[in-house]
Design a protein around this motif. Structure first.
Motif, PDB file in Angstrom:
ATOM      1  N   SER A 144       0.825  -1.192   0.000  1.00 12.09           N
ATOM      2  CA  SER A 144       0.000   0.000   0.000  1.00 12.09           C
ATOM      3  C   SER A 144       0.871   1.258   0.000  1.00 12.09           C
ATOM      4  O   SER A 144       0.563   2.259  -0.673  1.00 12.09           O
ATOM      5  N   GLN A 155      -6.505   0.831  -5.068  1.00 11.47           N
ATOM      6  CA  GLN A 155      -5.778  -0.239  -4.388  1.00 11.47           C
ATOM      7  C   GLN A 155      -6.764  -1.269  -3.848  1.00 11.47           C
ATOM      8  O   GLN A 155      -7.841  -0.914  -3.368  1.00 11.47           O
TER       9      GLN A 155
ATOM     10  N   TYR B  71     -10.533   2.379  -1.475  1.00 11.39           N
ATOM     11  CA  TYR B  71      -9.250   2.953  -1.057  1.00 11.39           C
ATOM     12  C   TYR B  71      -9.213   4.478  -1.183  1.00 11.39           C
ATOM     13  O   TYR B  71      -8.919   5.183  -0.206  1.00 11.39           O
ATOM     14  N   ARG B 100      -7.068  -2.063   4.246  1.00 13.28           N
ATOM     15  CA  ARG B 100      -6.765  -1.680   2.866  1.00 13.28           C
ATOM     16  C   ARG B 100      -6.153  -0.287   2.800  1.00 13.28           C
ATOM     17  O   ARG B 100      -5.237  -0.041   2.028  1.00 13.28           O
ATOM     18  N   CYS B 101      -6.650   0.646   3.605  1.00  7.20           N
ATOM     19  CA  CYS B 101      -6.251   2.041   3.352  1.00  7.20           C
ATOM     20  C   CYS B 101      -5.279   2.652   4.365  1.00  7.20           C
ATOM     21  O   CYS B 101      -4.543   3.569   4.016  1.00  7.20           O
TER      22      CYS B 101
END
Ligand SMILES: Cc1cc2nc3c(=O)[nH]c(=O)nc-3n(C[C@H](O)[C@H](O)[C@H](O)COP(=O)(O)OP(=O)(O)OC[C@H]3O[C@@H](n4cnc5c(N)ncnc54)[C@H](O)[C@@H]3O)c2cc1C
Lengths: 269, 340
Positions: A144, A155, B71, B100-101
């Motif tokens: 990430s 993403q 995201y 995820r972020c």
């Protein structure tokens, strides 16, 4: 519409999961005992990413796969002997630690720089792949951060499936809680995908692929830039194995009926 | 003193889920000035839910763009909340949405992130966190100097915050989203049908099946249909969550007859999941290290295997029954039907 992709897979090596691991404190912080002696494999989820990348490249002519890997050069060479026989790719090697105790942000900086230095890189074709977590740090952070450094805002993590639509859109299935998947549609590259298991079995070794890959793998290893990671501001107060083994009670020669009763009583406790 | 931002996203119904409340308790435990930062389509109900948590401020990013787990928009929201709060430490739950972020947001803010955090302590204002390395094989205690420090807490590892709801006044943090933040659209969720949903994170018991269920048995035959029925019946009767060894889920990819309801999502271990349940029962599984590392957070462990020398015998289970799992589970199901 058929786009040719440039697929960059980030993946390093980890100790073979069948090995017993023990932490030790080295001069630069924690490490694994006999780390350089432990047999290594390509990090499993990154390996799935590599197989998925190769499959996508096969299905979209004109595409190309790179594997960007940071690890001790000698170990990388060992692991490449097998990995290079699996699927076609070009290696970008970085000579440095593959330890789980390194700092994700520092690793990301090095990987992003290596990706940006790939000649002819075209963002409109770029897909960055990797494992959603490593088997070493297991943080799900590096990829990430690489994406952020490359300015990729689409993403996905825990990816089990990528399908390319007729219009070039990417349809992506990501793992979410409770054994479910989230389905998303992304306009197209650039995008970053952290893979979980995907759907492909491990490819069989193909010596011919191995020979072709090795032509670029060996020079890439020779060229591998030496990388130092400082672990700035990061302190490990301790690293320890779990305290104890359980004292296993082994029940032999009991009848299935008796065992079943005991199991049910235990479940209901 | 640290400024601690408790960061949370709402669930589909607008409330804060258990993982978020666990992260809130963890954030509170650090002392310091607590600020709440909420992301969701609407955030007022969530703010009210934690109105009495001691947060000095409630910041919110809301709107339809922030309803789904994506995201670009989640990262923009989290970044804005961190900036508005001037957070030095950010505590959030390790949900799939935040996993995820948040690492990307840490990068954007020049900070650092630790995920899968299983413990937090503070000593004279110095924060130490615990997390595991090498797939739950060793546990480390970590301190960090750089800020902001994102501490992403593993769901199920902390007690949840409990407190009365009230009325909170939410300060809206506005974000101008570029079109590039909308290149991805979340189009749905894929879940197995209710009766085929075998992964139940809240179950009291993890029931693990190994490759032995598909192997030739004492009579020289395989009994896959019976295995399938025994397992299904047990899951139905016990409401256990189903886990599996890798060998068993991999058989599917190799085209062999396997249990139709198993997928890689059920796999526990090195390259599978590390679920949290108070109890675990393993059947027809050898208990090798790459499998049992996935049992790190299972409380009491029992196993049924024909092999007295399997991995479970070596300190990995509390009780190993050396027995035929077909015979035992047949009887277990009978007892459960009788409600014994
Ligand atoms: C890179 C890598 C990653 C891995 N990741 C994982 C992972 O994430 N998860 C995982 O599980 N494994 C993983 N493994 C594989 C692991 O090493 C083992 O091979 C696997 O766990 C074995 O599965 P099993 O115990 O179900 O099968 P087996 O080893 O075949 O064992 C079957 C067992 O069933 C017993 N049995 C048979 N019939 C009966 C009966 N009627 N009653 C009771 N017992 C019976 C047998 O005695 C035996 O003990 C990984 C391996 C590698 C190399």
């Amino acid at each position: 519409m058929s786009t040719a992709y440039q697929i960059v897979v980030c993946g390093s090596l980890v100790p073979d999961p069948l090995q017993t691991l023990e932490p030790v404190t080295g001069p630069g912080g924690p490490a694994l005992k006999n780390e350089m002696m432990l047999p290594a494999v390509l990090d499993p989820w990154a390996a799935h990413a590599l197989y998925e990348a190769a499959n996508l490249a096969r299905l979209t002519p004109g595409s190309k796969v790179w594997l960007v890997s940071l690890g001790p050069k000698a170990k990388l060479q060992q692991v490449m002997m097998t990995v290079a026989q699996k699927v076609p790719f070009e290696l970008v090697a970085l000579d440095g630690p593959a330890s789980g105790f390194t700092e994700a942000a520092e690793v990301a900086a090095v990987l992003a720089e290596a990706i940006q230095a790939i000649p002819g890189l075209d963002r409109s074709k770029l897909l960055v792949f990797g494992g959603w977590e490593s088997a070493s740090r297991g943080a799900g952070a590096t990829l990430s951060m690489v994406g952020e450094r490359l300015g990729i805002l689409d993403q996905f993590q825990g990816v089990d499936q990528l399908k390319v639509g007729a219009d070039g859109t990417l349809e992506i299935l990501e793992r979410i809680e409770g054994g479910r998947h989230q389905l998303s549609r992304c306009a197209g590259p650039p995008a970053l995908l952290g893979w979980a298991t995907g759907h492909l079995p491990e490819p069989k070794n193909n010596p011919q692929v191995g020979m072709t890959n090795m032509r670029t793998v060996m020079p890439a290893l020779q060229r591998a830039k030496a990388v130092k990671l400082a672990g700035e501001g990061l302190t490990f107060a301790s690293v320890a194995l779990p305290k104890q083994l359980r004292e296993t009670k082994i029940v032999k020669d009991a009848s299935p009926d008796d065992i079943a009763k005991e199991v049910v009583a235990w479940i209901k406790q | 003193m640290e400024t601690i931002l408790f960061l949370a996203h709402t669930e589909a119904d607008g409330s804060l889920g258990k993982p978020a409340l666990e992260a809130l308790a963890a954030a509170q435990s650090l002392g310091g000035t607590l600020v709440a930062g909420l992301i969701g389509e609407k955030v007022q109900p969530a703010a009210d839910q934690i109105a009495t948590s001691g947060a000095t401020k409630f910041l919110g990013v809301s709107g339809t763009d922030f309803a789904s787990s994506r995201y670009a928009t989640d990262a923009a929201a989290a970044e804005a909340l961190c900036r508005a709060a001037q957070a030095t430490v950010v505590v959030a739950a390790g949900t799939s949405r935040f996993m995820r972020c948040l690492p990307g947001v840490a990068q954007r803010l020049g900070g650092r992130v630790d995920t899968h955090v299983t413990g937090l302590t503070t000593n004279g204002g110095n924060v130490t966190i615990n997390r595991w390395f090498y797939r739950q094989r060793m546990e480390a205690a970590i301190q960090r100097a750089p800020r902001p420090w994102f501490i992403v807490v593993d769901p199920g590892s902390q007690p949840a915050w409990q407190g009365a709801a009230g009325q909170a006044s939410v300060e809206a943090v506005a974000i101008a989203l570029a079109d590039s933040a909308r290149r991805t659209t979340v189009t749905g969720i894929r879940a197995p049908q209710a009766d085929a949903q075998t992964i139940r994170p809240d179950a009291a018991l993890l029931f693990v099946t190994g490759a032995g269920w598909t192997k030739k048995q004492a009579d020289g035959q395989t009994h896959v249909p019976e295995a399938e029925k025994l397992i299904r019946d047990f899951l139905h009767l016990s409401r256990a969550s189903l886990g599996s060894s890798k060998s068993l889920v991999d058989l599917g990819g190799e085209g062999q007859a396997v249990l139709s309801f198993l997928s890689h999502l059920n796999q526990v271990g090195q390259t599978g999941s590390t679920p949290r349940h108070p109890k675990g029962l393993s059947t027809c599984c050898h208990g090798e290290e790459p499998h049992t590392v996935g049992w790190r957070f299972i409380g009491e462990r029992r196993a049924i295997s024909l092999d007295p020398n399997c991995g479970w015998a070596r300190g990995k289970a509390d009780v190993l029954y050396v027995a035929d799992a077909f015979a035992v589970m047949r009887k277990v199901n009978e007892l459960l039907v009788q409600g014994v």
